[in-house]
Design a protein around this motif. Structure first.
Motif, mmCIF file in Angstrom:
data_model
loop_
_atom_site.group_PDB
_atom_site.id
_atom_site.type_symbol
_atom_site.label_atom_id
_atom_site.label_comp_id
_atom_site.label_asym_id
_atom_site.label_seq_id
_atom_site.Cartn_x
_atom_site.Cartn_y
_atom_site.Cartn_z
ATOM 1 N N CYS A 377 6.708 -14.775 -20.563
ATOM 2 C CA CYS A 377 8.200 -14.277 -21.079
ATOM 3 C C CYS A 377 8.521 -15.292 -20.194
ATOM 4 O O CYS A 377 10.035 -16.206 -20.475
ATOM 5 C CB CYS A 377 8.710 -13.514 -21.187
ATOM 6 N N HIS A 379 10.268 -15.052 -16.777
ATOM 7 C CA HIS A 379 10.945 -14.727 -15.582
ATOM 8 C C HIS A 379 9.482 -14.989 -14.685
ATOM 9 O O HIS A 379 7.836 -15.286 -15.035
ATOM 10 C CB HIS A 379 10.118 -13.364 -15.706
ATOM 11 N N CYS A 397 7.183 -6.959 -18.339
ATOM 12 C CA CYS A 397 8.188 -7.673 -17.453
ATOM 13 C C CYS A 397 8.830 -6.830 -17.752
ATOM 14 O O CYS A 397 9.638 -6.156 -18.066
ATOM 15 C CB CYS A 397 8.600 -8.544 -18.830
ATOM 16 N N TYR A 399 11.922 -7.737 -17.148
ATOM 17 C CA TYR A 399 13.487 -7.545 -17.591
ATOM 18 C C TYR A 399 13.241 -7.755 -18.753
ATOM 19 O O TYR A 399 14.150 -7.928 -19.775
ATOM 20 C CB TYR A 399 13.787 -9.405 -17.212
ATOM 21 N N CYS A 400 12.141 -8.306 -20.345
ATOM 22 C CA CYS A 400 12.616 -9.058 -21.379
ATOM 23 C C CYS A 400 12.218 -7.151 -22.192
ATOM 24 O O CYS A 400 12.852 -7.243 -23.225
ATOM 25 C CB CYS A 400 12.167 -9.697 -21.637
HETATM 26 ZN ZN LIG Z 1 9.589 -11.216 -18.859
#
Ligand SMILES: [Zn+2]
Length: 414
Positions: A377, A379, A397, A399-400
Protein backbone atom coordinates in the motif's frame (compact mmCIF):
# COMPACT_ATOMS: atom_id res chain seq x y z
CA UNK A 1 41.59 20.36 21.62
CA UNK A 2 43.18 20.48 18.21
CA UNK A 3 41.67 19.39 14.92
CA UNK A 4 42.92 19.32 11.37
CA UNK A 5 41.07 21.78 9.18
CA UNK A 6 40.30 21.31 5.49
CA UNK A 7 43.77 22.42 4.49
CA UNK A 8 45.45 20.03 6.88
CA UNK A 9 46.45 22.75 9.33
CA UNK A 10 46.20 22.24 13.02
CA UNK A 11 43.46 24.37 14.50
CA UNK A 12 42.14 25.04 17.95
CA UNK A 13 38.57 23.89 18.35
CA UNK A 14 36.12 26.62 19.31
CA UNK A 15 35.43 26.82 23.03
CA UNK A 16 31.77 25.98 22.44
CA UNK A 17 32.73 22.38 21.84
CA UNK A 18 33.54 21.99 25.49
CA UNK A 19 30.65 21.70 27.78
CA UNK A 20 31.56 23.30 31.09
CA UNK A 21 32.58 26.77 32.14
CA UNK A 22 35.93 25.43 33.32
CA UNK A 23 36.60 24.01 29.87
CA UNK A 24 35.88 27.35 28.23
CA UNK A 25 38.26 29.10 30.59
CA UNK A 26 41.06 26.61 30.05
CA UNK A 27 40.60 26.78 26.28
CA UNK A 28 40.96 30.56 26.45
CA UNK A 29 44.03 30.22 28.66
CA UNK A 30 45.72 27.87 26.21
CA UNK A 31 44.69 29.94 23.21
CA UNK A 32 46.26 33.01 24.81
CA UNK A 33 49.55 31.15 25.21
CA UNK A 34 49.45 29.96 21.61
CA UNK A 35 48.75 33.50 20.35
CA UNK A 36 51.70 34.74 22.36
CA UNK A 37 54.02 32.13 20.83
CA UNK A 38 52.76 32.88 17.33
CA UNK A 39 53.37 36.61 17.69
CA UNK A 40 56.81 35.97 19.19
CA UNK A 41 57.59 33.59 16.34
CA UNK A 42 56.64 36.24 13.79
CA UNK A 43 58.78 38.94 15.42
CA UNK A 44 61.82 36.66 15.67
CA UNK A 45 61.32 35.37 12.13
CA UNK A 46 61.11 38.91 10.70
CA UNK A 47 64.17 40.08 12.65
CA UNK A 48 66.27 37.02 11.79
CA UNK A 49 65.42 37.18 8.10
CA UNK A 50 66.52 40.80 8.01
CA UNK A 51 69.73 40.20 9.96
CA UNK A 52 70.67 37.22 7.80
CA UNK A 53 70.06 39.22 4.62
CA UNK A 54 72.29 42.04 5.99
CA UNK A 55 75.09 39.66 6.87
CA UNK A 56 74.90 37.91 3.48
CA UNK A 57 75.11 41.31 1.73
CA UNK A 58 78.10 42.23 3.86
CA UNK A 59 79.94 38.95 3.14
CA UNK A 60 79.22 39.22 -0.56
CA UNK A 61 80.57 42.75 -0.63
CA UNK A 62 83.81 41.69 1.02
CA UNK A 63 84.07 38.66 -1.25
CA UNK A 64 83.66 40.99 -4.19
CA UNK A 65 86.34 43.41 -2.92
CA UNK A 66 88.81 40.58 -2.26
CA UNK A 67 88.26 38.98 -5.64
CA UNK A 68 89.63 42.11 -7.27
CA UNK A 69 93.05 41.64 -5.61
CA UNK A 70 95.54 39.67 -7.74
CA UNK A 71 96.20 36.21 -6.28
CA UNK A 72 99.93 36.65 -5.59
CA UNK A 73 99.35 39.80 -3.47
CA UNK A 74 99.20 39.50 0.25
CA UNK A 75 96.27 41.02 2.17
CA UNK A 76 96.88 44.49 3.54
CA UNK A 77 96.43 45.19 7.25
CA UNK A 78 93.17 47.00 6.55
CA UNK A 79 91.87 44.08 4.55
CA UNK A 80 92.80 41.56 7.26
CA UNK A 81 91.03 43.72 9.80
CA UNK A 82 87.96 43.88 7.57
CA UNK A 83 87.97 40.09 7.29
CA UNK A 84 88.17 39.50 11.00
CA UNK A 85 85.39 42.05 11.58
CA UNK A 86 83.28 40.21 9.06
CA UNK A 87 83.87 36.89 10.80
CA UNK A 88 82.86 38.43 14.10
CA UNK A 89 79.67 39.81 12.61
CA UNK A 90 78.73 36.41 11.15
CA UNK A 91 79.42 34.74 14.48
CA UNK A 92 77.35 37.33 16.41
CA UNK A 93 74.42 36.99 14.05
CA UNK A 94 74.33 33.21 14.18
CA UNK A 95 74.74 33.35 17.96
CA UNK A 96 71.78 35.70 18.27
CA UNK A 97 69.66 33.51 15.99
CA UNK A 98 70.49 30.47 18.13
CA UNK A 99 69.62 32.35 21.33
CA UNK A 100 66.27 33.52 19.87
CA UNK A 101 65.53 30.00 18.77
CA UNK A 102 66.23 28.65 22.22
CA UNK A 103 63.94 31.24 23.79
CA UNK A 104 61.17 30.40 21.33
CA UNK A 105 61.57 26.73 22.09
CA UNK A 106 60.96 27.51 25.77
CA UNK A 107 57.67 29.26 24.93
CA UNK A 108 56.55 26.41 22.67
CA UNK A 109 57.11 23.84 25.37
CA UNK A 110 55.07 26.04 27.75
CA UNK A 111 52.13 25.69 25.35
CA UNK A 112 52.55 21.93 25.39
CA UNK A 113 52.46 21.96 29.19
CA UNK A 114 49.38 24.22 29.19
CA UNK A 115 47.58 21.77 26.91
CA UNK A 116 48.57 18.83 29.09
CA UNK A 117 47.41 20.66 32.20
CA UNK A 118 44.09 21.91 30.86
CA UNK A 119 42.74 19.10 28.74
CA UNK A 120 41.79 15.52 29.30
CA UNK A 121 44.57 13.44 27.92
CA UNK A 122 43.18 10.00 28.29
CA UNK A 123 40.52 9.39 25.66
CA UNK A 124 41.24 5.66 25.83
CA UNK A 125 37.95 5.05 27.63
CA UNK A 126 35.89 6.05 24.59
CA UNK A 127 37.95 3.93 22.23
CA UNK A 128 37.18 0.38 21.28
CA UNK A 129 40.52 -1.42 20.98
CA UNK A 130 39.37 -3.71 18.19
CA UNK A 131 38.67 -0.68 15.97
CA UNK A 132 42.34 -0.04 15.27
CA UNK A 133 43.97 -3.38 16.10
CA UNK A 134 43.90 -6.52 14.08
CA UNK A 135 45.36 -7.74 10.81
CA UNK A 136 43.92 -5.29 8.32
CA UNK A 137 43.05 -2.28 10.43
CA UNK A 138 46.48 -0.59 10.63
CA UNK A 139 46.79 -0.83 6.87
CA UNK A 140 43.31 0.62 6.39
CA UNK A 141 44.14 3.53 8.70
CA UNK A 142 47.35 4.18 6.74
CA UNK A 143 45.40 4.12 3.48
CA UNK A 144 42.96 6.69 4.80
CA UNK A 145 45.84 8.91 5.94
CA UNK A 146 47.55 8.58 2.52
CA UNK A 147 44.38 9.47 0.70
CA UNK A 148 44.02 12.50 2.93
CA UNK A 149 47.49 13.73 1.99
CA UNK A 150 46.86 13.15 -1.73
CA UNK A 151 43.62 15.01 -1.46
CA UNK A 152 45.25 18.00 0.18
CA UNK A 153 47.89 18.10 -2.55
CA UNK A 154 50.65 16.93 -0.18
CA UNK A 155 51.73 14.29 -2.67
CA UNK A 156 55.31 13.83 -1.45
CA UNK A 157 54.19 13.17 2.13
CA UNK A 158 51.64 10.61 0.89
CA UNK A 159 54.28 8.90 -1.24
CA UNK A 160 56.71 8.80 1.69
CA UNK A 161 54.07 7.17 3.89
CA UNK A 162 53.32 4.57 1.20
CA UNK A 163 57.01 3.75 0.98
CA UNK A 164 57.77 3.65 4.67
CA UNK A 165 54.62 1.96 5.92
CA UNK A 166 54.32 -0.35 2.92
CA UNK A 167 50.79 0.88 2.20
CA UNK A 168 49.08 -0.87 -0.65
CA UNK A 169 47.45 1.84 -2.79
CA UNK A 170 46.97 1.23 -6.49
CA UNK A 171 48.37 3.94 -8.75
CA UNK A 172 44.99 4.10 -10.41
CA UNK A 173 43.35 5.34 -7.24
CA UNK A 174 45.96 8.09 -6.88
CA UNK A 175 45.55 9.56 -10.34
CA UNK A 176 42.28 11.45 -9.82
CA UNK A 177 43.83 13.24 -6.83
CA UNK A 178 46.97 14.12 -8.78
CA UNK A 179 44.97 15.50 -11.67
CA UNK A 180 42.62 17.47 -9.43
CA UNK A 181 45.51 18.99 -7.51
CA UNK A 182 47.38 19.88 -10.68
CA UNK A 183 44.31 21.67 -12.05
CA UNK A 184 43.53 23.41 -8.75
CA UNK A 185 47.12 24.55 -8.41
CA UNK A 186 46.95 26.04 -11.92
CA UNK A 187 43.64 27.76 -11.10
CA UNK A 188 45.16 29.28 -7.99
CA UNK A 189 47.94 30.66 -10.19
CA UNK A 190 45.39 32.18 -12.55
CA UNK A 191 45.87 29.57 -15.28
CA UNK A 192 42.54 28.36 -16.66
CA UNK A 193 43.84 26.09 -19.40
CA UNK A 194 44.15 22.74 -17.52
CA UNK A 195 40.67 23.21 -16.00
CA UNK A 196 39.17 24.20 -19.36
CA UNK A 197 40.52 21.14 -21.12
CA UNK A 198 39.43 18.87 -18.24
CA UNK A 199 35.92 20.34 -18.36
CA UNK A 200 35.87 19.97 -22.14
CA UNK A 201 36.89 16.29 -21.95
CA UNK A 202 34.23 15.64 -19.32
CA UNK A 203 31.57 17.96 -20.76
CA UNK A 204 28.92 15.27 -21.23
CA UNK A 205 29.31 13.89 -17.71
CA UNK A 206 29.28 17.42 -16.27
CA UNK A 207 26.10 18.19 -18.18
CA UNK A 208 24.51 14.96 -16.92
CA UNK A 209 25.37 16.12 -13.41
CA UNK A 210 23.77 19.55 -14.09
CA UNK A 211 27.13 21.18 -13.51
CA UNK A 212 27.76 24.67 -14.84
CA UNK A 213 31.54 24.33 -14.42
CA UNK A 214 32.32 24.48 -18.13
CA UNK A 215 30.32 27.67 -18.58
CA UNK A 216 31.84 29.26 -15.49
CA UNK A 217 35.37 28.50 -16.71
CA UNK A 218 34.66 29.93 -20.15
CA UNK A 219 33.08 32.97 -18.52
CA UNK A 220 36.27 33.54 -16.54
CA UNK A 221 38.34 33.10 -19.69
CA UNK A 222 36.23 35.84 -21.29
CA UNK A 223 36.78 38.04 -18.22
CA UNK A 224 40.54 37.48 -18.58
CA UNK A 225 40.29 38.81 -22.14
CA UNK A 226 38.20 41.71 -20.83
CA UNK A 227 41.09 42.59 -18.53
CA UNK A 228 43.28 42.85 -21.64
CA UNK A 229 41.49 46.05 -22.70
CA UNK A 230 40.59 47.39 -26.18
CA UNK A 231 43.35 45.36 -27.88
CA UNK A 232 41.49 42.15 -27.06
CA UNK A 233 38.10 43.23 -28.40
CA UNK A 234 38.19 41.14 -31.61
CA UNK A 235 39.38 38.10 -29.65
CA UNK A 236 36.56 38.57 -27.16
CA UNK A 237 33.92 38.71 -29.85
CA UNK A 238 35.33 35.54 -31.41
CA UNK A 239 35.46 33.82 -28.01
CA UNK A 240 31.83 34.77 -27.28
CA UNK A 241 30.77 32.13 -29.84
CA UNK A 242 31.77 29.48 -27.28
CA UNK A 243 28.80 30.55 -25.16
CA UNK A 244 26.27 29.35 -27.70
CA UNK A 245 25.57 25.93 -26.08
CA UNK A 246 24.86 27.71 -22.77
CA UNK A 247 22.56 30.39 -24.20
CA UNK A 248 19.31 29.10 -22.68
CA UNK A 249 20.69 28.08 -19.30
CA UNK A 250 22.89 31.12 -18.60
CA UNK A 251 21.17 33.81 -20.64
CA UNK A 252 21.47 36.53 -18.04
CA UNK A 253 25.15 35.97 -17.31
CA UNK A 254 25.98 35.95 -21.03
CA UNK A 255 24.07 39.22 -21.47
CA UNK A 256 26.15 40.74 -18.68
CA UNK A 257 29.39 39.63 -20.34
CA UNK A 258 28.26 41.13 -23.63
CA UNK A 259 27.22 44.33 -21.86
CA UNK A 260 30.71 44.71 -20.44
CA UNK A 261 32.03 44.98 -24.02
CA UNK A 262 30.50 48.48 -24.21
CA UNK A 263 32.96 49.68 -21.58
CA UNK A 264 36.13 48.14 -22.97
CA UNK A 265 37.31 51.47 -24.36
CA UNK A 266 36.34 53.68 -21.41
CA UNK A 267 37.54 51.15 -18.79
CA UNK A 268 35.50 48.35 -17.19
CA UNK A 269 36.91 49.34 -13.77
CA UNK A 270 34.59 52.34 -13.57
CA UNK A 271 31.56 50.72 -15.12
CA UNK A 272 28.54 48.84 -13.78
CA UNK A 273 30.49 45.69 -14.73
CA UNK A 274 33.46 46.33 -12.42
CA UNK A 275 32.42 43.35 -10.24
CA UNK A 276 33.45 41.02 -13.07
CA UNK A 277 37.09 41.87 -12.43
CA UNK A 278 37.05 41.09 -8.71
CA UNK A 279 39.33 38.38 -7.32
CA UNK A 280 36.33 36.61 -5.72
CA UNK A 281 35.59 35.16 -9.17
CA UNK A 282 38.76 33.08 -8.85
CA UNK A 283 37.99 31.87 -5.37
CA UNK A 284 34.54 30.88 -6.60
CA UNK A 285 35.86 28.91 -9.52
CA UNK A 286 38.18 26.87 -7.26
CA UNK A 287 35.18 25.95 -5.08
CA UNK A 288 32.99 25.07 -8.06
CA UNK A 289 35.77 22.99 -9.62
CA UNK A 290 36.47 21.07 -6.39
CA UNK A 291 32.78 20.39 -5.80
CA UNK A 292 31.94 19.31 -9.35
CA UNK A 293 35.14 17.35 -9.98
CA UNK A 294 34.68 15.49 -6.68
CA UNK A 295 31.07 14.70 -7.60
CA UNK A 296 32.19 13.39 -10.98
CA UNK A 297 34.95 11.25 -9.50
CA UNK A 298 32.65 9.91 -6.81
CA UNK A 299 34.62 11.60 -4.00
CA UNK A 300 33.28 13.55 -1.07
CA UNK A 301 34.16 17.25 -1.08
CA UNK A 302 35.91 17.10 2.27
CA UNK A 303 38.57 14.57 3.15
CA UNK A 304 36.92 11.68 5.02
CA UNK A 305 39.77 11.78 7.55
CA UNK A 306 39.24 15.48 8.32
CA UNK A 307 35.54 14.89 8.64
CA UNK A 308 36.00 11.86 10.85
CA UNK A 309 38.43 13.61 13.18
CA UNK A 310 36.34 16.75 13.42
CA UNK A 311 33.17 14.79 14.06
CA UNK A 312 35.00 12.72 16.67
CA UNK A 313 36.31 15.83 18.41
CA UNK A 314 32.85 17.34 18.48
CA UNK A 315 31.40 14.16 19.92
CA UNK A 316 34.16 13.61 22.51
CA UNK A 317 32.72 15.64 25.42
CA UNK A 318 29.40 13.84 25.08
CA UNK A 319 31.11 10.45 24.74
CA UNK A 320 33.22 11.07 27.84
CA UNK A 321 30.09 12.01 29.78
CA UNK A 322 28.23 8.92 28.63
CA UNK A 323 31.14 6.69 29.57
CA UNK A 324 31.34 8.32 33.01
CA UNK A 325 27.65 7.70 33.64
CA UNK A 326 27.92 4.13 32.41
CA UNK A 327 30.90 3.42 34.67
CA UNK A 328 29.05 4.82 37.69
CA UNK A 329 25.95 2.76 37.02
CA UNK A 330 27.99 -0.27 36.05
CA UNK A 331 26.28 -0.86 32.75
CA UNK A 332 29.30 -0.69 30.44
CA UNK A 333 28.08 -3.51 28.21
CA UNK A 334 25.35 -1.37 26.59
CA UNK A 335 28.11 0.24 24.62
CA UNK A 336 30.47 -2.56 23.84
CA UNK A 337 28.21 -5.08 22.14
CA UNK A 338 26.70 -2.98 19.39
CA UNK A 339 27.92 -0.81 16.55
CA UNK A 340 25.68 1.88 17.90
CA UNK A 341 25.93 4.43 20.68
CA UNK A 342 23.43 4.07 23.51
CA UNK A 343 22.34 7.71 23.05
CA UNK A 344 22.22 10.05 20.11
CA UNK A 345 25.12 12.52 19.84
CA UNK A 346 23.90 15.51 17.89
CA UNK A 347 26.70 16.92 15.75
CA UNK A 348 24.55 19.35 13.78
CA UNK A 349 23.28 19.35 10.22
CA UNK A 350 26.71 19.60 8.58
CA UNK A 351 27.61 16.13 9.84
CA UNK A 352 24.37 14.52 8.70
CA UNK A 353 24.79 12.67 5.41
CA UNK A 354 22.14 10.01 5.25
CA UNK A 355 18.42 9.98 5.69
CA UNK A 356 17.52 7.87 8.63
CA UNK A 357 14.36 5.87 9.08
CA UNK A 358 12.69 5.42 12.41
CA UNK A 359 9.98 2.81 12.54
CA UNK A 360 6.63 4.49 13.35
CA UNK A 361 5.45 1.33 15.12
CA UNK A 362 8.46 0.31 17.23
CA UNK A 363 9.99 3.79 17.38
CA UNK A 364 13.45 2.42 16.63
CA UNK A 365 15.99 3.56 14.12
CA UNK A 366 16.40 1.04 11.31
CA UNK A 367 19.58 -1.07 11.07
CA UNK A 368 21.03 -3.50 8.55
CA UNK A 369 19.32 -6.39 10.30
CA UNK A 370 16.10 -4.47 10.82
CA UNK A 371 15.67 -2.45 7.61
CA UNK A 372 12.66 -0.39 6.56
CA UNK A 373 10.11 -2.44 4.57
CA UNK A 374 7.66 -1.00 2.06
CA UNK A 375 4.21 -2.58 2.13
CA UNK A 376 2.23 -2.88 -1.11
CA UNK A 377 0.00 0.00 0.00
CA UNK A 378 3.07 2.27 0.16
CA UNK A 379 3.37 2.54 3.94
CA UNK A 380 6.76 1.79 5.44
CA UNK A 381 7.48 0.04 8.72
CA UNK A 382 10.54 -1.80 10.06
CA UNK A 383 11.06 -5.52 9.45
CA UNK A 384 10.73 -6.29 13.18
CA UNK A 385 7.39 -4.49 13.25
CA UNK A 386 6.27 -6.38 10.15
CA UNK A 387 7.20 -9.71 11.75
CA UNK A 388 5.33 -8.78 14.93
CA UNK A 389 2.23 -7.73 13.06
CA UNK A 390 2.20 -10.71 10.71
CA UNK A 391 -0.37 -13.37 11.39
CA UNK A 392 0.68 -16.43 9.40
CA UNK A 393 0.93 -15.33 5.76
CA UNK A 394 -1.24 -12.31 6.30
CA UNK A 395 -0.53 -8.85 7.63
CA UNK A 396 -2.82 -5.87 7.97
CA UNK A 397 -1.18 -2.49 7.34
CA UNK A 398 -1.50 -0.56 10.62
CA UNK A 399 -2.25 2.62 8.68
CA UNK A 400 -4.65 2.04 5.79
CA UNK A 401 -5.38 -1.03 6.64
CA UNK A 402 -4.85 -3.09 3.49
CA UNK A 403 -4.49 -6.80 4.01
CA UNK A 404 -1.49 -8.33 2.32
CA UNK A 405 1.19 -11.02 2.50
CA UNK A 406 4.32 -10.13 4.51
CA UNK A 407 6.45 -11.61 1.71
CA UNK A 408 5.24 -8.88 -0.67
CA UNK A 409 6.96 -6.19 1.40
CA UNK A 410 10.21 -4.88 -0.11
CA UNK A 411 13.35 -3.58 1.61
CA UNK A 412 13.81 0.18 1.21
CA UNK A 413 17.35 1.54 0.84
CA UNK A 414 18.11 5.11 1.82
ZN1 LIG B 1 -0.91 0.89 4.28
Amino acid sequence: MHVLDATGNLQLLPASVFCTERCTRTTEDTKEKIDKVLSKFKTISDQTTKQLADVIDYVEKIQNDLSNIPEENELSVAQSLMLSQCMKKVKDTSGKAAADHKELHGSVSKVGKAIDRNFTQDFGVVNKDETFCGLDQPDLVNQVICQHFFRQGMLDIGEALIREAGVDIADKSKEPFFEMNRILEALKNGDLQPALSWAYDNRQLLRDNHSSLQFKLQRLQFIQLLRGGPGKQAEMLAYARNFEPFATQHEKEIQQLMGSLLYVNSGVDNSPYAHLLQPIQWADICDVFTRDACALLGLSIESPLTLGINAGCKALPALLNIKQVMLQRQCTDVWSNKDELPVEVNLGAEYRFHSIFACPILRQQSTDSNPPMRLICGHIISRDALNKLANGNKVKCPYCPVEQSPTDAKVVYF
